[in-house]
Design an enzyme around this catalytic site. Structure first.
Site, mmCIF file in Angstrom:
data_model
loop_
_atom_site.group_PDB
_atom_site.id
_atom_site.type_symbol
_atom_site.label_atom_id
_atom_site.label_comp_id
_atom_site.label_asym_id
_atom_site.label_seq_id
_atom_site.Cartn_x
_atom_site.Cartn_y
_atom_site.Cartn_z
ATOM 1 C CG ASP A 1 -1.424 1.230 1.712
ATOM 2 O OD1 ASP A 1 -2.186 1.807 0.946
ATOM 3 O OD2 ASP A 1 -1.108 1.678 2.833
ATOM 4 C CG ASP B 1 -1.395 2.194 6.723
ATOM 5 O OD1 ASP B 1 -1.722 1.930 5.551
ATOM 6 O OD2 ASP B 1 -1.489 3.328 7.205
ATOM 7 C CG ASP C 1 -4.414 -1.190 3.251
ATOM 8 O OD1 ASP C 1 -4.669 -0.967 2.054
ATOM 9 O OD2 ASP C 1 -3.752 -0.408 3.967
HETATM 10 P P1 ADP Z 1 -5.256 6.064 -0.406
HETATM 11 O O1 ADP Z 1 -5.204 4.647 -0.925
HETATM 12 O O2 ADP Z 1 -4.079 6.864 -0.854
HETATM 13 O O3 ADP Z 1 -5.483 6.130 1.082
HETATM 14 P P2 ADP Z 1 -8.091 6.669 -0.914
HETATM 15 O O4 ADP Z 1 -8.605 5.488 -1.661
HETATM 16 O O5 ADP Z 1 -8.491 6.792 0.516
HETATM 17 O O6 ADP Z 1 -6.502 6.777 -1.112
HETATM 18 O O7 ADP Z 1 -8.539 8.005 -1.674
HETATM 19 C C1 ADP Z 1 -8.312 8.181 -3.062
HETATM 20 C C2 ADP Z 1 -8.438 9.623 -3.448
HETATM 21 O O8 ADP Z 1 -9.741 10.134 -3.089
HETATM 22 C C3 ADP Z 1 -7.456 10.549 -2.765
HETATM 23 O O9 ADP Z 1 -6.212 10.565 -3.409
HETATM 24 C C4 ADP Z 1 -8.201 11.893 -2.871
HETATM 25 O O10 ADP Z 1 -8.039 12.452 -4.149
HETATM 26 C C5 ADP Z 1 -9.648 11.503 -2.691
HETATM 27 N N1 ADP Z 1 -10.061 11.628 -1.278
HETATM 28 C C6 ADP Z 1 -10.208 10.648 -0.359
HETATM 29 N N2 ADP Z 1 -10.584 11.130 0.837
HETATM 30 C C7 ADP Z 1 -10.667 12.485 0.695
HETATM 31 C C8 ADP Z 1 -11.016 13.571 1.566
HETATM 32 N N3 ADP Z 1 -11.344 13.402 2.851
HETATM 33 N N4 ADP Z 1 -10.996 14.812 1.031
HETATM 34 C C9 ADP Z 1 -10.678 15.015 -0.245
HETATM 35 N N5 ADP Z 1 -10.334 14.050 -1.111
HETATM 36 C C10 ADP Z 1 -10.334 12.798 -0.664
HETATM 37 MG MG MG Z 2 -2.396 3.205 3.831
#
Ligand code: ADP
Ligand code: MG
Length: 287
Positions: free
Chosen positions: A38, A232, A236
């Site tokens: 991840d 983490d 996941d």
């Molecule tokens: P990661 O695997 O990096 O944790 P997520 O799947 O949680 O990513 O989120 C993917 C994308 O969705 C982020 O890169 C962002 O663009 C958008 N995103 C997620 N949560 C938020 C939030 N609270 N505010 C704004 N954008 C968000």
């Molecule tokens: Mg992570």
């Protein structure tokens, strides 16, 4: 396999900070051919900070007030940034998180949407003018988010997370052991590639929705490979269960640790090649 040598192996691992839930996972680790990592919180420290904001005061106020409702690390970064600038947080009337995309909220009768391009597209928000800036952010490994108020584009915010110091060395060691290393993330392709490049990873699976992470692990297994997933986050957990070996970051979510077969203390990535080395040494001694 003698139970004694397995015990010696897991004991040795535990002394280094590698906690196996059972001796059978030492055998599983010995057979690994691929490791899926991840990005946020696993390869990076998981403490993102805002690097750039473009927009007016009202936009920052509504943005930060809306993000207060989210538990995402990106949201925490935005809230701290606004707090440092003494923004007055206002009450949110309703709040919805859209996993893998962003958030939506209503504040003082105004509708605010924050997130990635797909989310803006879904709401018919025109963001073409922001595209060049966004691409620049992403090419430097930053996560860029767009902000719309009442259907109109109002600004963007970029957040950067630093890579763990030992990530490149750990990845090099894994490759030297003949392991395929793959990055898996919900973040966009460009940002993911930029971070992967710094870490020395060539294989990237980006823009994966939280519920799709386990499917990606399954696809690698269908290629006939024994695969470990390292993660983490709460997101996941299903992938950790699906993988032949699930490895949780000790500093991560409780749910991830529970779902995993192995936990690496402190999230030290050098413990990954170490675990493989210990498994090889143990299993070879047995045979
Ligand atoms: P990661 O695997 O990096 O944790 P997520 O799947 O949680 O990513 O989120 C993917 C994308 O969705 C982020 O890169 C962002 O663009 C958008 N995103 C997620 N949560 C938020 C939030 N609270 N505010 C704004 N954008 C968000
Ligand atoms: Mg992570």
């Amino acid at each position: 396999a003698t139970p004694t040598s397995i015990m010696v192996g897991t004991g040795k691992a535990a002394e280094s900070g590698i906690l196996f839930k059972g001796g059978e996972h030492l055998e599983g680790t010995h057979q690994l051919q691929a490791i899926v990592l991840d990005k946020t919180g696993t390869i990076t420290k998981g403490k993102p900070e805002v690097t750039d904001f473009s927009g007016d005061e009202e936009t920052l106020q509504l943005l930060a007030s809306a993000e207060k409702g989210s538990e995402h690390p990106l949201a925490e970064a935005i809230v701290s940034y606004a707090a440092e600038r003494e923004v007055d947080f206002v009450e949110t009337e309703d709040f919805t998180a859209i996993p893998g995309h962003g958030i939506e909220a209503t504040i003082s009768g105004k509708r605010i949407v924050v997130g990635n391009r797909q989310l803006m597209e879904q709401h018919g928000v025109v963001t073409e003018g922001a595209e060049n800036t966004l691409v620049d952010y992403e090419n430097s490994g930053k996560t860029a988010m767009l902000i719309a108020i009442d259907g109109h584009y109002r600004g963007s915010i970029a957040v950067a997370d630093t890579m763990k110091d030992t990530a490149p060395e750990a990845i090099e060691q894994l490759k030297a052991l003949g392991i395929d290393v793959i990055m898996l993330t919900g973040d966009n392709e460009r940002t993911a590639r930029a971070i992967a490049k710094q870490a020395g990873i060539e294989q990237v699976i980006a823009q994966v929705l939280p519920e799709e992470k386990a499917d990606k692990v399954k696809e690698i297994q269908l290629q006939g490979k024994k695969v470990a997933m390292v993660g983490d986050g709460v997101n996941d957990a299903p992938a950790l269960v699906t993988a032949d070996i699930g490895i949780a970051i000790g500093t991560g979510a409780e749910v991830a640790i529970e779902a995993a077969d192995v936990t690496i203390l402190g999230g030290e990535l050098l413990l990954l090649p170490k675990a493989i080395n210990i498994s090889h040494a143990t299993i070879r001694n047995i045979r």
